[in-house]
Design an enzyme around this catalytic site. Sequence first.
Site, PDB file in Angstrom:
ATOM      1  N   CYS A 122       0.802  -1.219   0.000  1.00 57.65           N
ATOM      2  CA  CYS A 122       0.000   0.000   0.000  1.00 57.65           C
ATOM      3  C   CYS A 122       0.842   1.280   0.000  1.00 57.65           C
ATOM      4  O   CYS A 122       0.318   2.364  -0.263  1.00 57.65           O
ATOM      5  CB  CYS A 122      -0.944  -0.002   1.187  1.00 57.65           C
ATOM      6  SG  CYS A 122      -2.014  -1.455   1.237  1.00 57.65           S
ATOM      7  N   HIS A 247      -2.975   6.830   2.276  1.00 56.78           N
ATOM      8  CA  HIS A 247      -3.482   5.574   1.740  1.00 56.78           C
ATOM      9  C   HIS A 247      -4.874   5.327   2.290  1.00 56.78           C
ATOM     10  O   HIS A 247      -5.140   5.532   3.481  1.00 56.78           O
ATOM     11  CB  HIS A 247      -2.531   4.439   2.116  1.00 56.78           C
ATOM     12  CG  HIS A 247      -3.140   3.089   1.975  1.00 56.78           C
ATOM     13  ND1 HIS A 247      -3.760   2.673   0.821  1.00 56.78           N
ATOM     14  CD2 HIS A 247      -3.247   2.050   2.853  1.00 56.78           C
ATOM     15  CE1 HIS A 247      -4.222   1.451   0.991  1.00 56.78           C
ATOM     16  NE2 HIS A 247      -3.922   1.060   2.216  1.00 56.78           N
ATOM     17  N   ASN A 277     -10.331  -0.173  -0.418  1.00 60.01           N
ATOM     18  CA  ASN A 277      -8.873  -0.135  -0.260  1.00 60.01           C
ATOM     19  C   ASN A 277      -8.247  -0.738  -1.514  1.00 60.01           C
ATOM     20  O   ASN A 277      -8.326  -1.948  -1.739  1.00 60.01           O
ATOM     21  CB  ASN A 277      -8.481  -0.924   0.985  1.00 60.01           C
ATOM     22  CG  ASN A 277      -6.972  -0.956   1.219  1.00 60.01           C
ATOM     23  OD1 ASN A 277      -6.177  -0.742   0.322  1.00 60.01           O
ATOM     24  ND2 ASN A 277      -6.578  -1.255   2.447  1.00 60.01           N
TER      25      ASN A 277
END
Length: 321
Positions: A122, A247, A277
Amino acid sequence: MSIQLAAGRPGARIMAFGHYQPDNVVTNADLQAQGVETNDEWIRSRVGIAERRLALADESMEDLAVAAGGKALAASGLVPEDIDLVIVATCTAETQVPNASATVAFRLGIKAPGAFDVNAACAGFAYALSAASDAIRAGSARNVLVIGSEKFSPWIDWTDRTTCIIFADGAGAAVVTGADVPEIGPVVWGSDGENADKIKVEDRNSFLHQDGQAVFRWATTALHPVALEACRRAGVAPSELAAFVPHQANLRIIRGIAKKLNAPNAVIAEDIVNAGNTSAASIPMALSRMIERGDIPSGEPALIIGFGAGLTYAAQVIQIP
């Protein structure tokens, strides 16, 4: 306002962003209808997600990267021949060989560029953006296409509510070039390998597993000093930020870091609500969508911070193109 770098060093800037999301929208109600032991209120209260996008079976991670990269390239005003380095940040490549970046570059008509993939999960886009900036500053590249692209859907157990409610598919991209006045600040990056097993895939026959509570504690306690240090190194106070784009891991994590950052004038990216996500794609996709909507004006500073499996993290201040 200009971002500070060491005296005498050339700089880099982002020319344009682009993003792509699959057409397939999956709501929380859809997951419940498919037999996942959950509901809309449970998901929203824990991670803040209302819906996410999932790619079709025949839509590859590289397809997503090509779509986002093509949009960023078109928005930049450059042509494929102008790009001499392509970096794809991803942790969901179906195979390790060949790498995604060479394939994506070829499909975009970019001839014989440097091409490599980055797997920092990520944090991947922030890592790749720093590599692009440093390559330009060192004279190794003139124009770089940086893409974060993920197709998580094949790596998820769709009966495991701890992961299937969170992860999604998508891609975001940026075109980076040289600048007399730096518009990409120094990166602050690192890792916590002692806790790398908190997010993992055991092997290709396994699905993604994460210790959500451990990751939540780490993200909400360890990362705001990294964000503040990125501001300090760039010479930009939190109060001067026009946007904070972390993020998109979890809405509670996003708001927790933002509160500790104390950037009262910054628009906080909450793209996770409608995108889920998307790991390395989440930061450039959120930025692209915010710019498209007019949420943040051109020329203003924004702080980005990526964090995730590894446990890796990276933060830097950028100027909005």
